[in-house]
Every structure is written in structure tokens, then in C-alpha cells.
Design a protein around this motif. Sequence first.
Motif, PDB file in Angstrom:
ATOM      1  N   GLU A 155      40.733  12.182  10.558  1.00 14.00           N
ATOM      2  CA  GLU A 155      39.318  11.822  10.455  1.00 14.00           C
ATOM      3  C   GLU A 155      38.580  12.941   9.746  1.00 14.00           C
ATOM      4  N   LYS A 156      37.748  12.587   8.795  1.00 17.29           N
ATOM      5  CA  LYS A 156      37.097  13.651   8.015  1.00 17.29           C
ATOM      6  C   LYS A 156      35.929  14.294   8.757  1.00 17.29           C
ATOM      7  N   ASN A 157      35.345  13.581   9.730  1.00 16.87           N
ATOM      8  CA  ASN A 157      34.293  14.185  10.536  1.00 16.87           C
ATOM      9  C   ASN A 157      34.708  14.115  11.999  1.00 16.87           C
ATOM     10  N   THR A 166      30.238   4.217  15.169  1.00 20.64           N
ATOM     11  CA  THR A 166      29.208   4.609  16.137  1.00 20.64           C
ATOM     12  C   THR A 166      27.811   4.270  15.609  1.00 20.64           C
ATOM     13  N   ARG A 167      27.755   3.512  14.535  1.00 21.78           N
ATOM     14  CA  ARG A 167      26.443   3.210  13.942  1.00 21.78           C
ATOM     15  C   ARG A 167      26.121   1.732  14.011  1.00 21.78           C
ATOM     16  N   ASN A 168      26.990   0.949  14.626  1.00 18.81           N
ATOM     17  CA  ASN A 168      26.794  -0.494  14.533  1.00 18.81           C
ATOM     18  C   ASN A 168      25.965  -1.055  15.678  1.00 18.81           C
ATOM     19  N   GLY A 169      25.762  -2.379  15.616  1.00 25.07           N
ATOM     20  CA  GLY A 169      24.938  -3.051  16.615  1.00 25.07           C
ATOM     21  C   GLY A 169      25.709  -3.410  17.879  1.00 25.07           C
ATOM     22  N   SER A 170      27.020  -3.210  17.856  1.00 24.67           N
ATOM     23  CA  SER A 170      27.917  -3.402  18.996  1.00 24.67           C
ATOM     24  C   SER A 170      27.918  -4.824  19.553  1.00 24.67           C
ATOM     25  N   VAL A 207      45.368   2.882   5.462  1.00 26.37           N
ATOM     26  CA  VAL A 207      44.006   3.287   5.125  1.00 26.37           C
ATOM     27  C   VAL A 207      43.037   2.418   5.930  1.00 26.37           C
ATOM     28  N   ALA A 208      42.357   3.057   6.864  1.00 22.28           N
ATOM     29  CA  ALA A 208      41.360   2.372   7.686  1.00 22.28           C
ATOM     30  C   ALA A 208      40.095   3.209   7.626  1.00 22.28           C
ATOM     31  N   ALA A 209      39.701   3.540   6.413  1.00 22.02           N
ATOM     32  CA  ALA A 209      38.628   4.519   6.219  1.00 22.02           C
ATOM     33  C   ALA A 209      37.282   3.845   5.967  1.00 22.02           C
ATOM     34  N   ASP A 216      27.237   1.833   6.851  1.00 13.54           N
ATOM     35  CA  ASP A 216      27.627   0.910   5.788  1.00 13.54           C
ATOM     36  C   ASP A 216      28.320  -0.338   6.316  1.00 13.54           C
ATOM     37  N   TYR A 217      27.941  -1.480   5.760  1.00 14.71           N
ATOM     38  CA  TYR A 217      28.774  -2.673   5.851  1.00 14.71           C
ATOM     39  C   TYR A 217      29.745  -2.529   4.691  1.00 14.71           C
ATOM     40  N   ASN A 218      31.009  -2.713   4.956  1.00 14.29           N
ATOM     41  CA  ASN A 218      31.987  -2.589   3.889  1.00 14.29           C
ATOM     42  C   ASN A 218      32.346  -3.997   3.442  1.00 14.29           C
ATOM     43  N   TYR A 244      32.526   8.690  13.206  1.00 12.89           N
ATOM     44  CA  TYR A 244      31.450   9.111  12.309  1.00 12.89           C
ATOM     45  C   TYR A 244      30.972   7.970  11.401  1.00 12.89           C
ATOM     46  N   GLY A 245      31.883   7.102  11.041  1.00  8.96           N
ATOM     47  CA  GLY A 245      31.528   6.013  10.125  1.00  8.96           C
ATOM     48  C   GLY A 245      30.753   4.923  10.838  1.00  8.96           C
ATOM     49  N   ALA A 246      31.054   3.685  10.463  1.00  7.88           N
ATOM     50  CA  ALA A 246      30.291   2.573  11.028  1.00  7.88           C
ATOM     51  C   ALA A 246      30.516   2.416  12.528  1.00  7.88           C
ATOM     52  N   ARG A 251      24.603  -0.264   2.413  1.00  6.11           N
ATOM     53  CA  ARG A 251      23.990   0.468   3.523  1.00  6.11           C
ATOM     54  C   ARG A 251      23.044  -0.417   4.310  1.00  6.11           C
ATOM     55  N   LYS A 252      23.117  -0.312   5.635  1.00  8.03           N
ATOM     56  CA  LYS A 252      22.230  -1.065   6.524  1.00  8.03           C
ATOM     57  C   LYS A 252      21.541  -0.089   7.455  1.00  8.03           C
ATOM     58  N   GLU A 253      20.294  -0.406   7.772  1.00  4.71           N
ATOM     59  CA  GLU A 253      19.578   0.463   8.699  1.00  4.71           C
ATOM     60  C   GLU A 253      19.400  -0.228  10.037  1.00  4.71           C
TER      61      GLU A 253
HETATM   62  C1  LIG Z   1      24.230  -1.176  10.977  1.00  6.49           C
HETATM   63  C2  LIG Z   1      25.545  -1.805  11.288  1.00  6.49           C
HETATM   64  C3  LIG Z   1      25.614  -2.780  12.284  1.00  6.49           C
HETATM   65  C4  LIG Z   1      26.827  -3.362  12.603  1.00  6.49           C
HETATM   66  N1  LIG Z   1      26.873  -4.247  13.630  1.00  6.49           N
HETATM   67  C5  LIG Z   1      28.088  -4.747  14.019  1.00  6.49           C
HETATM   68  C6  LIG Z   1      28.182  -5.576  15.154  1.00  6.49           C
HETATM   69  O1  LIG Z   1      27.192  -5.857  15.811  1.00  6.49           O
HETATM   70  N2  LIG Z   1      29.399  -6.044  15.498  1.00  6.49           N
HETATM   71  C7  LIG Z   1      30.521  -5.729  14.796  1.00  6.49           C
HETATM   72  O2  LIG Z   1      31.592  -6.199  15.150  1.00  6.49           O
HETATM   73  N3  LIG Z   1      30.455  -4.932  13.725  1.00  6.49           N
HETATM   74  C8  LIG Z   1      29.265  -4.416  13.323  1.00  6.49           C
HETATM   75  N4  LIG Z   1      29.204  -3.584  12.245  1.00  6.49           N
HETATM   76  C9  LIG Z   1      30.418  -3.329  11.483  1.00  6.49           C
HETATM   77  C10 LIG Z   1      31.347  -2.333  12.174  1.00  6.49           C
HETATM   78  O3  LIG Z   1      30.627  -1.219  12.584  1.00  6.49           O
HETATM   79  C11 LIG Z   1      32.445  -1.897  11.254  1.00  6.49           C
HETATM   80  O4  LIG Z   1      33.031  -2.999  10.659  1.00  6.49           O
HETATM   81  C12 LIG Z   1      33.517  -1.137  11.991  1.00  6.49           C
HETATM   82  O5  LIG Z   1      32.992  -0.048  12.681  1.00  6.49           O
HETATM   83  C13 LIG Z   1      34.551  -0.676  11.020  1.00  6.49           C
HETATM   84  O6  LIG Z   1      35.380   0.248  11.636  1.00  6.49           O
HETATM   85  P1  LIG Z   1      36.344   1.107  10.774  1.00  6.49           P
HETATM   86  O7  LIG Z   1      37.139   1.926  11.713  1.00  6.49           O
HETATM   87  O8  LIG Z   1      37.052   0.247   9.823  1.00  6.49           O
HETATM   88  O9  LIG Z   1      35.394   1.982   9.864  1.00  6.49           O
HETATM   89  P2  LIG Z   1      34.537   3.262  10.210  1.00  6.49           P
HETATM   90  O10 LIG Z   1      34.030   3.250  11.564  1.00  6.49           O
HETATM   91  O11 LIG Z   1      33.575   3.447   9.114  1.00  6.49           O
HETATM   92  O12 LIG Z   1      35.619   4.393  10.184  1.00  6.49           O
HETATM   93  C14 LIG Z   1      36.129   4.923   9.001  1.00  6.49           C
HETATM   94  C15 LIG Z   1      36.360   6.378   9.238  1.00  6.49           C
HETATM   95  O13 LIG Z   1      37.093   6.913   8.182  1.00  6.49           O
HETATM   96  C16 LIG Z   1      36.672   8.218   7.975  1.00  6.49           C
HETATM   97  N5  LIG Z   1      37.069   8.626   6.633  1.00  6.49           N
HETATM   98  C17 LIG Z   1      36.530   8.244   5.470  1.00  6.49           C
HETATM   99  N6  LIG Z   1      37.136   8.848   4.455  1.00  6.49           N
HETATM  100  C18 LIG Z   1      38.080   9.631   4.981  1.00  6.49           C
HETATM  101  C19 LIG Z   1      39.034  10.528   4.429  1.00  6.49           C
HETATM  102  N7  LIG Z   1      39.117  10.710   3.119  1.00  6.49           N
HETATM  103  N8  LIG Z   1      39.833  11.201   5.262  1.00  6.49           N
HETATM  104  C20 LIG Z   1      39.749  11.017   6.621  1.00  6.49           C
HETATM  105  N9  LIG Z   1      38.877  10.200   7.161  1.00  6.49           N
HETATM  106  C21 LIG Z   1      38.044   9.506   6.369  1.00  6.49           C
HETATM  107  C22 LIG Z   1      35.188   8.145   8.156  1.00  6.49           C
HETATM  108  O14 LIG Z   1      34.647   9.404   8.462  1.00  6.49           O
HETATM  109  C23 LIG Z   1      35.066   7.166   9.300  1.00  6.49           C
HETATM  110  O15 LIG Z   1      34.959   7.796  10.558  1.00  6.49           O
HETATM  111  C24 LIG Z   1      28.002  -2.997  11.897  1.00  6.49           C
HETATM  112  C25 LIG Z   1      27.932  -2.041  10.898  1.00  6.49           C
HETATM  113  C26 LIG Z   1      26.728  -1.435  10.590  1.00  6.49           C
HETATM  114  C27 LIG Z   1      26.677  -0.406   9.530  1.00  6.49           C
END
Ligand SMILES: Cc1cc2nc3c(=O)[nH]c(=O)nc-3n(C[C@H](O)[C@H](O)[C@H](O)COP(=O)(O)OP(=O)(O)OC[C@H]3O[C@@H](n4cnc5c(N)ncnc54)[C@H](O)[C@@H]3O)c2cc1C
Lengths: 613, 385
Positions: free
Chosen positions: B34-36, B44-48, B201-203, B309-311, B40-42, B224-226
Motif C-alpha cells: 500500500e502506498k499510504n 475509507t472515503r466512500n458512502g459505505s 493489481v487492486a489499486a 475517486d469513482y474508478n 487511503y483510497g476510496a 472525483r466525487k465529493e
Molecule cells: C465518494 C465515494 C462514495 C462511494 N460510495 C460507495 C458506496 O456507498 N458503496 C460502495 O459499495 N462503494 C462506494 N464507493 C466506491 C468504493 O469506495 C470503491 O469502489 C472501493 O473502495 C474500491 O476499493 P479498492 O480497494 O479497489 O480501491 P481503493 O480503496 O482506492 O484502494 C486502492 C489502494 O491502492 C493504493 N495504491 C495506489 N497506487 C499504488 C501503488 N502504486 N502502490 C501501492 N499501492 C497503491 C491506494 O493508496 C489505495 O489505498 C464510493 C466511492 C467514492 C469515492
Amino acid sequence: MACFYGPRLVSNVHRKESYNLVTIYVNGVPLSVYKGLPLAVALYRNGIYGFSRSYKYGRLRGFYSLDWWGAERVGIEDGFEENPYVLQTREGLKVSCEMNVTMLNKLIWVFRNLFKVGFYNNWFFRSRFGWNLLLNTIKKTLPYNTPPLKVVDIPPPPKNISIETDVLVVGGGLAGLSAAVAASKSGAKTVLVEATYSVGGRLRYIDELNLEGLGSSGELIKNLVNEAVNNGVKILGETVFQGILDDAYVGYSLTNNTTILFKPKVVVVATGSREIPAIFEENDLPRIMYLSAATRLLKIYNTLPGRKGVIIGLNNDSIHIAEEFMRRGIKVTIVDKRRDGELRDLVEEAAEKNIEVITGVTRIAAKGANGVSSLEISVDGGARRRLNTFFVAMSPYRVPDMEVSGQFKIASAFDVRIGGFVPLHAWNGETNMDNILIAGSAGGILPMEVEYHLSRAVGYLAAHKAGGKLDDEYDNALNMGRKTLESNYPETLSALEDMDKAFKEGNAYSYYSWRKPITWYEGDPSKQFVCYSMDVTVADLIHMVEDMDMYRMELVKRFSGLGTGSCQGRDCIFNAAVIISSLSGKTPLEVGRFRTRYPVIPHKLYSLAGVEI
Amino acid sequence: MKRDYVIVGGGVVGLSIAYYLLKKKPGLKVSVLEKNYIGYGASTRNGSHIRVHFWSEENVRFAIESRKLMINLGKELGWNPILYLGGYLWLIFDEHTLKAYEEMNRRVWSKYGYPVIFLDEKEVKQRYPYLNISGLVKGVLGPQNGKIHHDFVTFGYYYGVKKRGGKVFEYNPVEELVVDDNKIKGVQTKNGFIEADNVIVAAGAWSKLILKTAGVDIPLTPVRKELGVMEPTKPFIEPLIIDMRPESQGLYICQTPRGEVMGSVDYPHVKNEYEFTNTMKYLSTFARHAINLIPALKYLSFLRIWSGDYNMSPDHSHILGRDDKWPEGLYVATGFSGHGFMMAPYVGVVMADHLIDGVIPELMKPFLPTRFEEGRLIKEMMVIG
Ligand SMILES: Cc1cc2nc3c(=O)[nH]c(=O)nc-3n(C[C@H](O)[C@H](O)[C@H](O)COP(=O)(O)OP(=O)(O)OC[C@H]3O[C@@H](n4cnc5c(N)ncnc54)[C@H](O)[C@@H]3O)c2cc1C
């Protein structure tokens, strides 16, 4: 001077007293109080010290800070919550305060060790039955109001105000005033925003201090205010600078909730510093407050905090204010964790002034039913002794206010010589953001004379960055600041040099020399509150560090809720970092701070709805 | 030391994959980089929020399996998921949309045992008296949906991975995927090279950037979503409410069990998608629409706002597995398009089966990266926010 609709312009240092009596209703009971007093002060004068219940344990709580950013809330007529310091008494004001500590609250407190952070992960509360029981209890017992749910027509919200300027100075303390005067003297159009109703910052309460080469602190402020006004600085009082968004620099008027959009070329962050709580047993009881709150009660609101008080923390401020307290017939004792040896000068000074001082205090426990009535202390781990007291004023340490600078992508460093977490910046206030400068103690605690000189330099630089020429005084001001440090404050000097170097190299740096935090006393950790808003105790931190190997602040915040209440971490982040550091062996910088989120204080939706952008 | 699996990204998806890998085959050498800090990514930033009502059958079936896992996460991980099934309430103001919902309910949602409830204006007003909804055609309530604590799920998997012997390295960004002879060799991180047979890759929103270093291009756009919370009140809003009037700009509002009202709106795309800053545009637009829908919010105040971010993938659905044209040993789990939190548990399960047994579980099949080339897009229209 132009007049703005909305935020009030101020140029006065002191508040005018009003002696009109009005009737307010507290939970339906009429009270006769002076008009225009902060509600919290009016309640205090009437013997109502606790006016809310805490989030988890339902403990009776009063105010700590008497500040515009304070986390305390009371309900007003229409069912919404207000900061009882910002809310002023007026005829017929109806407030509702949650003062009933229920049987359930008391039980939870008795069995608090079963309710430590993460308690809901135990098998019972994880079970369907246990979880539903807990969820319903939480929903019913949360100490907040329900807004009136009826659908009504809403009048269109007021429009925002826009203000264009060369230099925007945030904060009207010594640093902000000095910077604003310098900037305006260099010809820059300057606006200064100040959250309270008057300028002067801390020096409003510490106005008889003699500053080397500058006269008394009170005089200095008066002169600066005059200079500022004469040079055309616009001072907006009771206006909070909320932070910087991608598309706006945002202000918020506390008097009428208007949103202000600034268009500055350069921003000078001069938000100053603040006290933090001392961590001891039951440090949340009513009538335990910051020293600045006790001072404000007395000096601004003419209200005795009590006839007998204890100040925690021996320093220049506390000595100065203890004297003032004594003059007003209040008996005070100053206690401090550090030993005589570390505090020699201060101990001598206090002795000269006949102030009672107890140093080497290792343990403190507050006692009292509905407010503090005594402190039980031990010196050097020795026998316990009781200090009867009516109030406790805390001033164990000062930290920079990072509520604005913490929102930016400015790395923070940690240096315990200048207040712990500080935004990384250069001597002259430059940050890694082109149009943002930091002045005064907002960037690390500085002695007042130094603050004056260095902030002037920042002001000149700000005017220059806004397109003017660099005033000749710039170098002079920087030199004066440095000279004063060299001759009187070698420790602060080395801190600033370390920071300047780290800034230029682009490295976060850390300086931490405490073996144990000086703000943290011995006692039962489950009774020591670190975060008042979310009821996070030292026992919770111990559980996280020792049982869960969790020490990073970003994770601690998300697991415990620490810093997510109305104060958004102001009260807790420093203490949490140093306590976690001493529990985990990591440096406070490794523990880190969570990113400060916009806005500085809660911003009404109604006000935002009127913003056109 | 050579790892069996290296997972790039310590979000809920990466951690879930690591967890189910280790659960399925204890003793595997699994590292998450994990880079942070974790989440750190979405994550802990989502609507859950969690829901089963999607527009495509593929996502519905996937979400149902994931929901089952979510609800039992307390048992599985020892972490209370803070389940709060307040439902989703779609407020529908035109007949055309209503028809489509009725059709979906008949054809898909009921078929799998998750029918929605149609409420007329009177019923909606009775249940939710705080809503200002003149002109409402119908309210559509999905009572099986709700909220789960995103941080606790992420933490639950994190501690689960550690307990089962997996390694999680925070502040350890992967700079490059190292490929030799069309086979993955490992990853180059800021702190050195890590050798691995397989890299997943789950980044999140950064996946596209990382994959590029191995010459792989998948069609993803971070948007990006706020989001923000208001100062708490006693809870009064039960469901997640979605206002379907076009002029409300995708407004959604909910309230957490601890009383914080929370919500967002759609607003124009911003450029700096990797800078998690905020805009006045969001604050003022949200405030206007929110007060219009729930006048009681008039005096509530924004306490804290943030962004993530929404990806987005072209068909608004996740991308799992690999394309045989890619270097051997390279896999993805990304493109969650705003609903990856709720999918994460089942993603972990199918990916573990896929990686260890070499099979493609049935419900994973539609989500392969090859679907874009082959023109087998998923018809997913229900993106919220
Ligand atoms: C505002 C908002 C609201 C949302 N609401 C909902 C909701 O209500 N319900 C729902 O199901 N989903 C929701 N989502 C979507 C959901 O949050 C994401 O789809 C989900 O968290 C994706 O998880 P992830 O592990 O794939 O990505 P992330 O959580 O983004 O994790 C990716 C990680 O990879 C790390 N990373 C990146 N690059 C590197 C690298 N080079 N080396 C090492 N690490 C790296 C990042 O730091 C990050 O921690 C929301 C998203 C947002 C932004």
C-alpha cells in the motif's frame, strides 16, 4: 472606509458592556440575564455549569474553551444546535440543554471497561440480537436534538458576498495585525478577517506585558490597530476564514451566517496558537476549562470563575493571569508536572509574586459530582493530597492552530520546542504553495516580540507577492526577529533554523525530547479523556496501541472516532499523538496527524445554498 | 523471499483478496503493498452503502452473494460491520422511469428473491414526513439495502490477513510491475524489488497508471466525487434517499446511526482527480438540492467534507481476472465504478478461487477484462452519485 453588508467591521479592542436585563428560558425555566452575553457565560453566572451530555458515557459537560470554534452545543427553539459561546442572550431566547444523566448513562460509566473503543466487536454486540439492541439504544440516546420534520416553505437563502483584495490576512492577533500593517504600508490592498468581535488575539487578555523594545503589549496592539485603520486595512470581525477550496477562498460570518467569497492574490495565515487540555482523571468535569476561558470570564465578562482555582501548567501566561486572579480576590495554585529544576526561572518569578506553585506533580484526579470540587494530587509519586477548588484552568502547553494550514498540501513537521505539529515553512513565511504565507505562532509558537518582527516581514513579502515592490524594511524586520531570538531564545532559534532547513530540503522533520508527555498525568486511564467530543480515553489509546498494534493517527481516527466530533481534532490531536508515541515507541511524526478537513467550523447549509459560483 | 501473490493496493478489495487467498490455502505467501495507509483510497472515503438492486442481472447476482458475506462479516472477521438496513429509497417523478423499475423488479429483482416495494405519494409522506416531494410518481424502496461501516470492513480484512500470516506493507508504493519474457517477475517498490509469481493489481483509481508500466492498457477513468457529513442530530432519516429528478443532479442523502447526515450530488468533472480537494460548487449545489428535498436540513451545518475517486469502467462494472494477452501472472480487480465496497467480499472469494484453482467461477465470468474487446458489455446504469 467602505461598508459591507453583513460582517461587522471592527476597530475596537474591547467590548462594550451592556447592562440591559432580558429573560431567557432554559428547558422552560426563566432566567434573568444580561443581554448580549454568550449563552455559556450567562449560564455560568447563574450557576449552570453543565449543560450537555457526552456522546458515549452521557457525562455532564460544560464548556472548555469559550471560543467560536468550541465543540459544545445547545439546542435552540427551532430544534437546531448552536455553539453556546457564539449564541448570545436576547429577550425570550429558548434553549434546551440535555442535563439529565440517566441511570443507563451511569451504568455505562461504572462498567466503562466493558465499553472501551471496539466494544461492539465482542461476541454479544456482534450477534444479531445484541447489535439490534445496541443500535436502537444508540439511536434513542444520542445526546442531540431532532430537527422539526414538518415540510415548510423556505425563503430563498441570502446571497454570498464577494470581496477582492491583494492580501488577505487570516487572524487578527499580534501576527496578523503586524502582517496586515506591513502589507498595507507597502501599498497592498489588505483585508484582515478575525473570528471574534475584536482584534488583539491573546494580547487582549495579557495586556500589561512588557515587551522588550516595544512597550506594553496592550499599547502595542492599540498602536497596530490604529496603524492598520489609518493605512486602510479592512478588518472584518466575527468572520471565520473556512479554508481554501479548488474554486473559492471562503469566509463565514458568525453574526448572520453569510458566506463570503474572497478573491485574494496572497493569503497570510496568522491563526495563532491555542491551549490544549491536560490529561488527568475526570478532566471532563464541568468547571474544568482552558486558562483562556477562565481569563475571558473574568476580564471580558466580568464573571468570577470562582473564588478558588487551580491552574495546571506553569508558564508566563499562567503567572500573569494568576496575578490578575489574585488581584480580583481569587485564590489560585499553579501545579505543573515538571520539576523545579526545569522551571527554575518561572518558579522564582512566581515566588516573587506570592503565587503558590506545586511542581513535580505526577498524578492528578479531579473529584466532584456536578462539577469539579477538588483535585487529588501526588507529588513525585508520594502521598495523595487534596486541593479544594471551584474551578480548574488548564494551560499545560500551547500548540499552533493548524485548522487552515492543515487543509493544504503543506507537509507538517513535529517540533516540541515550538508547539508540536507545525506546517513546514521558511523563516519568511513561505510555504510550498506560491500564494500562501504563514505568520507568527500559526507556524510554531514564538515569543511575542519575535512574532511581531517576523510577521512584519511576512506582511512585506505578501505585498511583494501580490505585485508590489519589496519594502526596504523587509530585511530589517527579519534581522530584528533573528537578533531577538539569538539573544533571548536560543531554543526557539534552533527550532526555526531546523525547520527552515527542512523546508528547503523538502523533508518533514521531527524533534521530540520528552520522555513522557508533560500534558499527561498518572491516573486511571479509563477516566482520562483525550477527545471530549467522542469520549475517547487514554484506556482506548492503550487498547489500540497494545492490543491492536494500531498507532497511525489516520487509523486511530477511523477506529475510535477521535477528532471526528464538532471540534474536528483541535483539542485532541496533539495529546493523542504524544500519548500514542510514548505507548508505542514511534515518534509523534510517525504517528502523524490526520488531514484537517474543510471547513474550519461547521457551515450552515442554508448559507451555502445561497452561494453563486 | 519470493512471494506467491503480491497485491498492489491496500484498499478493501486488495485486502479482501489477500484474506480469502489465505483462508482458502493457509500458508501461502501473500503480501499487500500500500502506498499510504490502508484504506487511503476510496475504501475509507466512500458512502459505505450496500445494495442488491442493480440494472444488470450480472451485478445483481454478484451483489447478492456479496451482501450475504457482508452481513455475516462479524462472525467471519470478529469485527462488527455496524449493519444498518435502512433501505434505499428512489424517488421517481416520471412514468417512464417508473415503468423501467417495474420491469426490472419483475424480470430480475423478484426472480432472485429481492423484490422492491412501490410506495405511492401518500405512503411515502407517511413514512418519511420530512420529504418535500410534490409531483412524486412513486417511491421505490429496496428494504434489503443499507449501510455497513466501511472502515471496519477494511480493518477487519486487514487484521484477518495479518492473523493468517499475510504481510501488509504500508507506505510502500509500487513503482513498476517487472515483466520479463512476457511473465511477471515481481514489483519494484520505493523500498526495493519484491519477487512474486503472481501480481494482482487492486489499486483502485491508480490501477490504470500501474498497469501501464507492464504495457497493459485498460479503459478506466477516475472521476472525483465529493462527500460530506453534517453536524449530528438524533437519527431521523432511515433510508438512503435518491432524488431522481434531473434537476436535482443525482442528489442522495442518508444519515449514519450516530446521527451525521451525509450526501452528495453529481457535478461537473474536475481535472485534478488525484488531489482529494473539494469545491464550493459541491457545497452550494448540494445545499440547495438537499434543502429543497428535506427542508429540515436548513439549519444543519457541514462538519467535514472530503473527496475520493469513482474508478469508472466503460460499462460501469468491475473488471476481474486477466486477459491471456497480458504477461503471465498478472491479474486485476478494479474498475468498481462507485460500488466496489459492497462487492469487495465476493470479489475476494471469486478471485481466490480463480487464482488458486485456476477456474473462472460462474458469477465472475461476465466481468473479465476481455469483454471490452469482445463487445460483451454489461448493461449497468445504476451508478449512484
Ligand atoms: C465518494 C465515494 C462514495 C462511494 N460510495 C460507495 C458506496 O456507498 N458503496 C460502495 O459499495 N462503494 C462506494 N464507493 C466506491 C468504493 O469506495 C470503491 O469502489 C472501493 O473502495 C474500491 O476499493 P479498492 O480497494 O479497489 O480501491 P481503493 O480503496 O482506492 O484502494 C486502492 C489502494 O491502492 C493504493 N495504491 C495506489 N497506487 C499504488 C501503488 N502504486 N502502490 C501501492 N499501492 C497503491 C491506494 O493508496 C489505495 O489505498 C464510493 C466511492 C467514492 C469515492
